[in-house]
Design an enzyme around this catalytic site. Structure first.
Site, short mmCIF file in Angstrom:
data_model
loop_
_atom_site.label_atom_id
_atom_site.label_comp_id
_atom_site.label_asym_id
_atom_site.label_seq_id
_atom_site.Cartn_x
_atom_site.Cartn_y
_atom_site.Cartn_z
N ASN A 1 -4.68 4.23 7.53
CA ASN A 1 -6.06 4.65 7.27
C ASN A 1 -7.00 4.43 8.46
O ASN A 1 -7.94 5.19 8.64
CB ASN A 1 -6.62 3.97 6.02
CG ASN A 1 -6.15 4.70 4.77
OD1 ASN A 1 -5.76 5.86 4.83
ND2 ASN A 1 -6.18 4.02 3.63
N HIS B 1 0.82 -1.21 0.00
CA HIS B 1 0.00 0.00 0.00
C HIS B 1 0.86 1.26 0.00
O HIS B 1 1.48 1.60 1.01
CB HIS B 1 -0.95 0.00 1.21
CG HIS B 1 -1.88 1.16 1.23
ND1 HIS B 1 -2.27 1.81 2.37
CD2 HIS B 1 -2.50 1.81 0.20
CE1 HIS B 1 -3.08 2.79 2.05
NE2 HIS B 1 -3.24 2.82 0.75
N1 CAA Z 1 3.41 14.05 -7.73
C1 CAA Z 1 4.75 14.12 -7.61
N2 CAA Z 1 5.38 15.06 -6.89
C2 CAA Z 1 4.62 15.98 -6.27
C3 CAA Z 1 3.22 15.98 -6.34
C4 CAA Z 1 2.62 14.96 -7.12
N3 CAA Z 1 1.29 14.86 -7.24
N4 CAA Z 1 2.74 17.02 -5.61
C5 CAA Z 1 3.81 17.63 -5.09
N5 CAA Z 1 4.94 17.01 -5.47
C6 CAA Z 1 6.32 17.35 -5.10
C7 CAA Z 1 6.71 18.71 -5.63
O1 CAA Z 1 7.20 18.58 -6.96
C8 CAA Z 1 7.77 19.13 -4.65
O2 CAA Z 1 8.98 18.47 -4.96
P1 CAA Z 1 10.44 19.12 -4.59
O3 CAA Z 1 10.53 19.11 -3.11
O4 CAA Z 1 11.38 18.19 -5.26
O5 CAA Z 1 10.42 20.51 -5.17
C9 CAA Z 1 7.27 18.55 -3.32
O6 CAA Z 1 6.38 17.50 -3.67
C10 CAA Z 1 6.53 19.58 -2.51
O7 CAA Z 1 5.49 20.08 -3.32
P2 CAA Z 1 4.97 21.58 -3.32
O8 CAA Z 1 6.06 22.50 -2.87
O9 CAA Z 1 4.31 21.87 -4.63
O10 CAA Z 1 3.76 21.59 -2.31
P3 CAA Z 1 3.72 21.19 -0.80
O11 CAA Z 1 4.97 21.53 -0.08
O12 CAA Z 1 2.42 21.75 -0.35
O13 CAA Z 1 3.62 19.59 -0.82
C11 CAA Z 1 2.35 17.61 -0.74
C12 CAA Z 1 2.59 18.92 -1.47
C13 CAA Z 1 3.60 16.75 -0.84
C14 CAA Z 1 1.19 16.92 -1.42
C15 CAA Z 1 2.07 17.94 0.77
O14 CAA Z 1 1.05 18.91 0.86
C16 CAA Z 1 1.69 16.74 1.59
O15 CAA Z 1 2.52 15.98 2.02
N6 CAA Z 1 0.38 16.59 1.82
C17 CAA Z 1 -0.16 15.46 2.60
C18 CAA Z 1 -0.32 14.28 1.66
C19 CAA Z 1 -0.81 13.09 2.40
O16 CAA Z 1 -1.14 13.09 3.58
N7 CAA Z 1 -0.89 11.99 1.65
C20 CAA Z 1 -1.43 10.76 2.16
C21 CAA Z 1 -2.85 10.67 1.77
S1 CAA Z 1 -3.59 9.23 2.42
C22 CAA Z 1 -3.25 8.05 1.31
O17 CAA Z 1 -2.68 8.23 0.28
C23 CAA Z 1 -3.71 6.71 1.74
C24 CAA Z 1 -5.01 6.28 1.28
O18 CAA Z 1 -5.18 5.07 1.11
C25 CAA Z 1 -6.18 7.16 1.18
#
Ligand code: CAA
Length: 283
Positions: free
Chosen positions: A189, A139
């Protein structure tokens, strides 16, 4: 020894897994339902690689090598010689079981089958195959290229050999795996979804504005996203689906979906992917 990896499903999760595995040097074979969805998945990967080039983290030759290592097909039969096949289609037990039943017949005996499901029992998926010992949960988290975690899920039947091969694979693609049991929601989750449901319930009850709830958790607890933004990001439909699976399993109101969440999903407000959830997004 895992060398060739098959990915079934090239949506957000599947294309992310394809990308990180290709970047780690594995040979990839990916499929989805039709050429159009496949080319959209490859386009997303290309976009991410282009961003990496812009940031100086990858050179154009590296991009070509990664893309060259990703083959696509519309035929499940082509997966016969994969060492590991990871299914990453939408959360639908019947559809997943159909795919695993097919893969079990097609793949060589040593192939390990894995599911990226976030909420369905891995053992139930394994039950349609004759290789329950070579079946495991892998996962990943969204966005896959960024999030370091992979929950490696052991069923009652997963062999130690299969489990350690899957665990080592997660490490080889640059992730930090954790050991999870085949219980609903695994580790993350089962903790995360009730928190998101509580935030929606509190918003519905008028506790505070959406922005203040999100800022409260971001600035007060250091979370990268507030709970309503995170629900938009995960998808309201996915969040509702997981909540319903939990409620069905535990029969505990803690996991009951708030009426607002169900109303929004029924109205087509699915979050970022549909352009509207708790917030609006420009598509
Ligand atoms: N794909 C690839 N890379 C991405 C991306 C994407 N969709 N979105 C952001 N990034 C990368 C950016 O390119 C950037 O990379 P660098 O550090 O190399 O420059 C880095 O992530 C940070 O991005 P940003 O500066 O644009 O934006 P941010 O600092 O706000 O980060 C985020 C964005 C990483 C999404 C951050 O907001 C975050 O960690 N959010 C929480 C996400 C989370 O909790 N995910 C788990 C969800 S639950 C799940 O997935 C399980 C399930 O079963 C439901």
């Amino acid at each position: 020894m895992i060398k060739k990896v098959g990915i079934v499903g090239l949506g957000q999760m599947g294309s992310g897994i394809t990308q990180v595995a290709a970047q780690a040097g594995f040979a990839l074979l990916a499929t989805d339902a039709g050429e159009e969805i496949i080319s959209r998945g490859i386009k997303n990967i290309t976009k991410q690689l282009d961003k990496a080039i812009e940031k100086g983290k990858l050179d154009p030759a590296g991009k070509e090598k990664i893309l060259g290592d990703i083959k696509t097909t519309t035929e499940l039969h082509d997966f016969a010689d994969c060492d590991l096949v990871i299914e990453a289609i939408t959360e639908n037990m019947t559809a997943k079981k159909e795919i695993f039943s097919e893969l079990d017949k097609i793949c060589k005996p040593e192939t390990i089958l894995a599911s990226n499901t976030s909420s369905l029992p891995i053992g139930d998926l394994a039950s349609v195959t004759k290789r329950r010992d070579r079946f495991v949960g892998l996962h990943f988290f969204n966005p896959v290229p960024v999030m370091k975690l992979v929950e490696v899920v052991k069923t009652l039947d997963t062999s130690d050999e299969t489990y350690s091969a899957a665990f080592e694979f997660a490490k080889a693609v640059g992730k930090s795996p954790v050991r999870a049991k085949d219980t609903p929601g695994f580790i993350v989750n089962v903790l995360l979804i009730p928190y998101l449901l509580d935030a929606i319930r509190q918003y519905e009850n008028g506790l505070a504005s959406r922005e203040d709830i999100d800022n409260g958790m971001m600035l007060g607890c250091g979370h990268p996203m507030g709970p309503l933004t995170l629900t938009d990001f995960i998808g309201l439909d996915t969040t509702l689906y997981i909540a319903d699976v939990f409620f069905e399993e535990f029969k505990d109101s803690h996991y009951a979906a708030p009426p607002l969440l169900r109303r929004m999903v029924n109205a087509g407000y699915l979050g970022k992917k549909s352009g509207r959830g708790f917030y609006e997004y420009i598509k």
